[in-house]
Design a protein around this motif. Sequence first.
Motif, PDB file in Angstrom:
ATOM      1  N   ALA A  77       0.837  -1.201   0.000  1.00  0.00           N
ATOM      2  CA  ALA A  77       0.000   0.000   0.000  1.00  0.00           C
ATOM      3  C   ALA A  77       0.870   1.248   0.000  1.00  0.00           C
ATOM      4  O   ALA A  77       1.961   1.269   0.569  1.00  0.00           O
ATOM      5  CB  ALA A  77      -0.930  -0.004   1.216  1.00  0.00           C
ATOM      6  N   ILE A  99      -3.312   4.046   0.325  1.00  0.00           N
ATOM      7  CA  ILE A  99      -3.911   3.667  -0.953  1.00  0.00           C
ATOM      8  C   ILE A  99      -3.560   2.203  -1.205  1.00  0.00           C
ATOM      9  O   ILE A  99      -2.383   1.844  -1.274  1.00  0.00           O
ATOM     10  CB  ILE A  99      -3.368   4.537  -2.106  1.00  0.00           C
ATOM     11  CG1 ILE A  99      -3.684   5.996  -1.866  1.00  0.00           C
ATOM     12  CG2 ILE A  99      -3.939   4.054  -3.438  1.00  0.00           C
ATOM     13  CD1 ILE A  99      -3.011   6.918  -2.854  1.00  0.00           C
ATOM     14  N   HIS A 100      -4.572   1.383  -1.305  1.00  0.00           N
ATOM     15  CA  HIS A 100      -4.350  -0.035  -1.562  1.00  0.00           C
ATOM     16  C   HIS A 100      -4.558  -0.289  -3.050  1.00  0.00           C
ATOM     17  O   HIS A 100      -5.672  -0.271  -3.541  1.00  0.00           O
ATOM     18  CB  HIS A 100      -5.309  -0.880  -0.720  1.00  0.00           C
ATOM     19  CG  HIS A 100      -5.033  -0.767   0.740  1.00  0.00           C
ATOM     20  ND1 HIS A 100      -4.118  -1.555   1.383  1.00  0.00           N
ATOM     21  CD2 HIS A 100      -5.526   0.075   1.681  1.00  0.00           C
ATOM     22  CE1 HIS A 100      -4.060  -1.226   2.653  1.00  0.00           C
ATOM     23  NE2 HIS A 100      -4.910  -0.233   2.864  1.00  0.00           N
ATOM     24  N   HIS A 101      -3.468  -0.477  -3.740  1.00  0.00           N
ATOM     25  CA  HIS A 101      -3.503  -0.788  -5.170  1.00  0.00           C
ATOM     26  C   HIS A 101      -2.739  -2.092  -5.337  1.00  0.00           C
ATOM     27  O   HIS A 101      -1.574  -2.173  -4.975  1.00  0.00           O
ATOM     28  CB  HIS A 101      -2.850   0.344  -5.979  1.00  0.00           C
ATOM     29  CG  HIS A 101      -3.014   0.183  -7.453  1.00  0.00           C
ATOM     30  ND1 HIS A 101      -4.183   0.499  -8.089  1.00  0.00           N
ATOM     31  CD2 HIS A 101      -2.173  -0.272  -8.408  1.00  0.00           C
ATOM     32  CE1 HIS A 101      -4.046   0.258  -9.388  1.00  0.00           C
ATOM     33  NE2 HIS A 101      -2.845  -0.215  -9.597  1.00  0.00           N
ATOM     34  N   TYR A 102      -3.411  -3.115  -5.847  1.00  0.00           N
ATOM     35  CA  TYR A 102      -2.781  -4.427  -5.937  1.00  0.00           C
ATOM     36  C   TYR A 102      -1.596  -4.388  -6.911  1.00  0.00           C
ATOM     37  O   TYR A 102      -1.705  -3.875  -8.026  1.00  0.00           O
ATOM     38  CB  TYR A 102      -3.794  -5.481  -6.378  1.00  0.00           C
ATOM     39  CG  TYR A 102      -3.185  -6.859  -6.486  1.00  0.00           C
ATOM     40  CD1 TYR A 102      -2.650  -7.473  -5.357  1.00  0.00           C
ATOM     41  CD2 TYR A 102      -3.101  -7.507  -7.695  1.00  0.00           C
ATOM     42  CE1 TYR A 102      -2.055  -8.720  -5.444  1.00  0.00           C
ATOM     43  CE2 TYR A 102      -2.516  -8.760  -7.786  1.00  0.00           C
ATOM     44  CZ  TYR A 102      -1.992  -9.356  -6.661  1.00  0.00           C
ATOM     45  OH  TYR A 102      -1.404 -10.587  -6.752  1.00  0.00           O
ATOM     46  N   SER A 103      -0.483  -4.936  -6.486  1.00  0.00           N
ATOM     47  CA  SER A 103       0.762  -4.875  -7.259  1.00  0.00           C
ATOM     48  C   SER A 103       0.774  -5.814  -8.466  1.00  0.00           C
ATOM     49  O   SER A 103       1.597  -5.643  -9.365  1.00  0.00           O
ATOM     50  CB  SER A 103       1.943  -5.241  -6.354  1.00  0.00           C
ATOM     51  OG  SER A 103       1.867  -6.620  -5.978  1.00  0.00           O
ATOM     52  N   SER A 139      -6.529   1.516 -16.228  1.00  0.00           N
ATOM     53  CA  SER A 139      -5.353   1.256 -15.394  1.00  0.00           C
ATOM     54  C   SER A 139      -5.622   1.568 -13.919  1.00  0.00           C
ATOM     55  O   SER A 139      -4.869   1.135 -13.049  1.00  0.00           O
ATOM     56  CB  SER A 139      -4.151   2.061 -15.891  1.00  0.00           C
ATOM     57  OG  SER A 139      -4.443   3.440 -15.842  1.00  0.00           O
ATOM     58  N   ASP A 140      -6.699   2.289 -13.623  1.00  0.00           N
ATOM     59  CA  ASP A 140      -7.086   2.563 -12.235  1.00  0.00           C
ATOM     60  C   ASP A 140      -7.818   1.386 -11.599  1.00  0.00           C
ATOM     61  O   ASP A 140      -8.101   1.411 -10.398  1.00  0.00           O
ATOM     62  CB  ASP A 140      -8.002   3.788 -12.153  1.00  0.00           C
ATOM     63  CG  ASP A 140      -7.249   5.090 -12.330  1.00  0.00           C
ATOM     64  OD1 ASP A 140      -5.996   5.070 -12.416  1.00  0.00           O
ATOM     65  OD2 ASP A 140      -7.920   6.145 -12.378  1.00  0.00           O
ATOM     66  N   ASP A 197      -7.892  -2.230 -10.236  1.00  0.00           N
ATOM     67  CA  ASP A 197      -7.050  -3.332  -9.773  1.00  0.00           C
ATOM     68  C   ASP A 197      -7.581  -4.667 -10.262  1.00  0.00           C
ATOM     69  O   ASP A 197      -8.757  -4.791 -10.613  1.00  0.00           O
ATOM     70  CB  ASP A 197      -7.070  -3.405  -8.237  1.00  0.00           C
ATOM     71  CG  ASP A 197      -6.199  -2.370  -7.579  1.00  0.00           C
ATOM     72  OD1 ASP A 197      -5.399  -1.722  -8.272  1.00  0.00           O
ATOM     73  OD2 ASP A 197      -6.315  -2.221  -6.356  1.00  0.00           O
TER      74      ASP A 197
END
Length: 194
Positions: free
Chosen positions: A121, A130-134, A184-185, A187
């Motif tokens: 995050a 901000i939790h955005h999956y890698s 791209s936003d 996840d």
Amino acid sequence: MANDTKVRTRFAPSPTGRLHLGNVRAAAFNWLFARHHGGAFILRIEDTDVARNVEGGEAGILQDLHWLGLEWDEGPGVGGPFGPYRQSERARQHRAQIESLVDAGRAYPCYCTEAQLEADAGIGKDGRRIHHYSGRCRRLTAAERAARAATTPEAPAIRFAVPDGLGTVDIIDDVYGAISFPTSDIDDFIIRRS
């Protein structure tokens, strides 16, 4: 409505206790919207989180909705053409669809732990996390997935593989108007929890 599609709204509470004000607001809004447009109000019980479900939770929800006069057109006790209306009763259908998505490469197993996800995050401009999956598990090879499956005791979560390079999603919302955001936003979201 501008087209001939019949409006169908859905209220999907979890039987983790009685209804709260937020539930009532959502149910009432959906019921009113369906009634205004001559549509159907559907009740589907989201009972798949067995650990949080409480005994009598579903009965309490149904009782509260009846008391409020928010009668549903399809759902528990009423039936309808798109049942069953308890998510737990749809498990076989969900498994089959998930398997077909994984087989087609449109979904994949995710072995990430909560600690890994938290470590990935970031911090936003407002200071919030901000939790955005890698995409860590999306990039695993077949051999790496097999090794993880052999050494991980619990079933993995399954994530939807959001296609790359699709540009933008454009939506016309009845309340907010035109909304546009880049794909791209989005996840690779979880479609089945571990």
